[in-house]
Design a protein around this motif. Structure first.
Motif, short mmCIF file in Angstrom:
data_model
loop_
_atom_site.label_atom_id
_atom_site.label_comp_id
_atom_site.label_asym_id
_atom_site.label_seq_id
_atom_site.Cartn_x
_atom_site.Cartn_y
_atom_site.Cartn_z
N LEU A 40 0.81 -1.22 0.00
CA LEU A 40 0.00 0.00 0.00
C LEU A 40 0.85 1.27 0.00
O LEU A 40 0.29 2.38 0.04
N PHE A 41 2.16 1.13 -0.06
CA PHE A 41 3.03 2.30 0.08
C PHE A 41 2.81 3.37 -0.99
O PHE A 41 2.83 4.57 -0.66
N PRO A 42 2.62 3.01 -2.28
CA PRO A 42 2.39 4.08 -3.27
C PRO A 42 1.21 4.98 -2.92
O PRO A 42 1.29 6.20 -3.05
N LEU A 43 0.12 4.36 -2.45
CA LEU A 43 -1.03 5.17 -2.03
C LEU A 43 -0.71 5.94 -0.76
O LEU A 43 -1.11 7.11 -0.61
N ALA A 44 0.00 5.29 0.15
CA ALA A 44 0.34 5.94 1.41
C ALA A 44 1.23 7.16 1.17
O ALA A 44 1.08 8.18 1.84
N TYR A 45 2.13 7.05 0.22
CA TYR A 45 3.04 8.17 -0.06
C TYR A 45 2.26 9.42 -0.47
O TYR A 45 2.47 10.51 0.06
N LYS A 46 1.33 9.24 -1.41
CA LYS A 46 0.50 10.38 -1.84
C LYS A 46 -0.32 10.92 -0.67
O LYS A 46 -0.49 12.13 -0.52
N SER A 47 -0.81 10.02 0.15
CA SER A 47 -1.64 10.44 1.28
C SER A 47 -0.83 11.25 2.28
O SER A 47 -1.27 12.31 2.74
#
Length: 606
Positions: A393-400
């Protein structure tokens, strides 16, 4: 009283209301101890229902009575994983225990008993026979109380099957051969040799009977928890059906048998049985075999029953007929059941209650199981699983987290907008939308990882609660059962003293929480400090209380789930902290919640 004190009182009251409501909605599962009166009733009314037969005349025959075993001879069952016996009265498999599992972590705890004979409280047994058709009466076929003779073998083990025999008054010889594998699967071969001078018709059947306890026919050792299915489970030509025990009692009454019944016509593949939290018994005809399955309940005798009835067989004089079926009786181990499915038991893995999110619970458990195969410790395996999920989930977490950092930077401007707008909420909302648009900030971007975590969290909770691999799985120190709540408490100095803490699920256990819930509260608090605070004071107060409310709410959950949440919060905090630093912000974790970070100066960057 000023607004701040009002908000504090409101937040405090809401927090305690949430805790009390949670305690009411999710009470600890309590095993119902059988009463003396109920036990006597189970012994006196020890009658199993007659099987449904394809022949109408046979269906109207009298019931097959499974009377108490008394002193009937028994043949031992002994394998590396099973111990028990077969009664020659009825040829019943009615005494079976699992050597690998104990009822508790106590040193002197008994091994788990799956099947019990008639005459004991909560009798639970498997029996087989033939339903009479044309040319035969009920006494011409073996039933629940037939006295069988041991024809071959001395003990039922992996390498030594046994054969029972019985001859009726018409010189028809019935045989039953029982075999068992290295795990929990029995093979049952029934045959009849027609030594009479007339053609006979009969239908082979298998029955699982379970005697209920008490006026409402509640069964002992049931969790009665809403996320767990306990009751009848069956597959009919690829369709899974789960029926709770109380729903079995609501079946329509069968006019021919005076009992509630639900009948399933199976064309090719299927099975039916009873499932509890960790244990299961299942009747399994051969693959490709058509049969009739049924689930029943006898309200008078408090007996639940599942059965399989195969098509009627016509046996000419001098001819022999034979049929083979299987009986699973044991623990719902994922790997064991998967191997049986690979060997022809259709959809057998669905006997484990994967729930609505099966598309998540199945892969999550598969991953957790394989990590544990490598590590050998389920606690560290849960932490490893958390790392993998967070990495995915890191790519989404980064944007978040980038969005949250920008939102945090805009807080002073948002406070200024609030002061300028006063009580005009519409003006404030318009101003905030313009600010978001100008700074190219999406306030909803931070919600996506949280929303994704909800089904993952619930699925992992389901996995930890329903799978036997987590039962009594140790982590370290006092944490010897990850499927149970944290056993530590201030009352036993957090596990340093040899005595136990408050009984799990009680109000005392909810108040005097252990180490894991405390770590959970701290990890949630630290993670929250990195997030932008709401502009509304009441919302700020509620959010400030949330970590501590959840600390008490989740204190009674399975400790494996709390370990997951602690690991998840810790990893999330680390990711968010580093990402905010990379964006030029220096979080001030222990500073004022309204100014929890500050922009790096050029001097800081140097």
């Amino acid at each position: 009283m000023d607004d701040q004190n009002k908000n504090l009182i409101l937040a405090t009251a809401l927090s305690f209301v949430v805790i009390l409501v949670w305690f009411v909605l999710f009470p600890p599962p309590e095993a119902t101890a059988p009463t003396e009166e109920a036990s006597i009733s189970a012994v006196e009314n020890n009658i199993a229902l007659a099987p449904s037969t394809p022949d109408a005349q046979a269906a109207a025959a009298t019931q097959a009575e499974a009377s108490a075993d008394d002193e009937s001879p028994r043949i031992a069952i002994e394998t590396a994983r099973l111990t028990g016996s077969v009664s020659l009265k009825g040829g019943r498999i009615d005494d079976l225990s699992l050597k690998d599992y104990r009822v508790s972590l106590d040193d002197d705890a008994e091994i788990v008993k799956v099947l019990s004979p008639v005459g004991t409280p909560s009798a639970y047994y498997a029996l087989y026979g033939w339903a009479p058709g044309a040319g035969l009466a009920l006494e011409d076929v073996p039933g629940a109380n037939t006295e069988w003779t041991l024809e071959e073998g001395t003990e039922l083990s992996v390498d030594t099957p046994i054969t029972l025999s019985w001859t009726n008054s018409k010189n028809m010889i019935f045989r039953r051969t029982l075999a068992v594998d290295e795990n929990y699967m029995f093979s049952v071969t029934q045959s009849v040799e027609n030594g009479s001078d007339t053609t006979a018709s009969m239908a082979p059947y298998g029955i699982l009977a379970r005697h209920g306890i008490g006026e409402d026919a509640d069964l002992p050792d049931l969790k009665n928890f809403f996320i767990l299915h306990e009751g009848v489970v069956n597959v009919t030509d690829g369709t899974l059906t789960e029926t709770d025990y109380d729903d079995v009692r609501d079946f329509e009454v069968n006019p021919n048998e005076g009992a509630q019944a639900e009948v399933y016509q199976v064309q090719k593949d299927g099975w039916i049985g009873f499932t509890d939290h960790f244990w299961m018994t299942t009747l399994i005809p051969e693959a490709g075999q058509s049969f009739k399955a049924a689930a029943k309940y006898d309200n008078r005798r408090k007996i639940y029953q599942t059965e399989t009835v195969l098509p009627t067989m016509t046996v000419a004089p001098g001819a022999t007929a034979e049929v083979s079926t299987q009986l699973f009786a044991g623990a719902k181990e994922w790997e064991t059941i998967r191997n049986y499915e690979k060997n022809g038991v259709i959809d057998f893995l669905n006997s484990i209650d994967w729930g609505w999110f099966f598309f998540l619970t199945k892969p999550i458990f598969w991953l957790l199981h394989n990590i544990n195969q490598l590590i050998g410790n389920m606690g560290w395996s849960i932490i490893g699983l958390t790392l993998i999920i967070k990495a995915a989930l890191f790519p989404l977490a980064y944007k978040s987290y980038v969005s949250m950092a920008k939102m945090k930077e805009l807080q002073p401007q948002m406070e200024a907008l609030k002061a300028a707008a006063g009580d005009d909420r519409q003006k404030m909302q318009q101003g905030m939308m313009e600010l978001y648009k100008k700074e190219k900030v999406n306030p909803a971007a931070g919600c996506l990882p949280i929303l994704l975590q909800i089904p993952i969290f619930f699925s992992l909770y389901k996995v930890i609660f329903v799978t036997i691999e987590l039962r009594q799985a140790p982590f370290f120190g006092p944490f010897q059962d990850l499927s149970a709540p944290d056993p530590t408490s201030i009352m036993n100095f957090f596990g340093l003293m040899p005595w136990g803490g408050p009984e799990a699920g009680t109000l005392m256990a909810t108040i005097f929480i252990g180490i894991l819930p405390l770590l959970l509260g701290i990890s949630m608090y630290l993670q929250q400090k990195l997030n932008p605070a709401p502009t509304d004071p009441t919302q700020q107060m509620i959010f400030a209380w949330m970590p501590w409310v959840f600390m008490f709410m989740l204190g009674s959950f399975a400790s494996g789930l709390v370990v997951y949440w602690i690991a998840n919060n810790t990893i999330t905090f680390t990711q968010q902290y580093l990402i905010m630093r990379s964006q030029g912000y220096k979080p001030d974790i222990f500073g004022n919640i309204k100014s929890g970070f500050k922009r790096k100066s050029k001097a800081d960057e140097k």
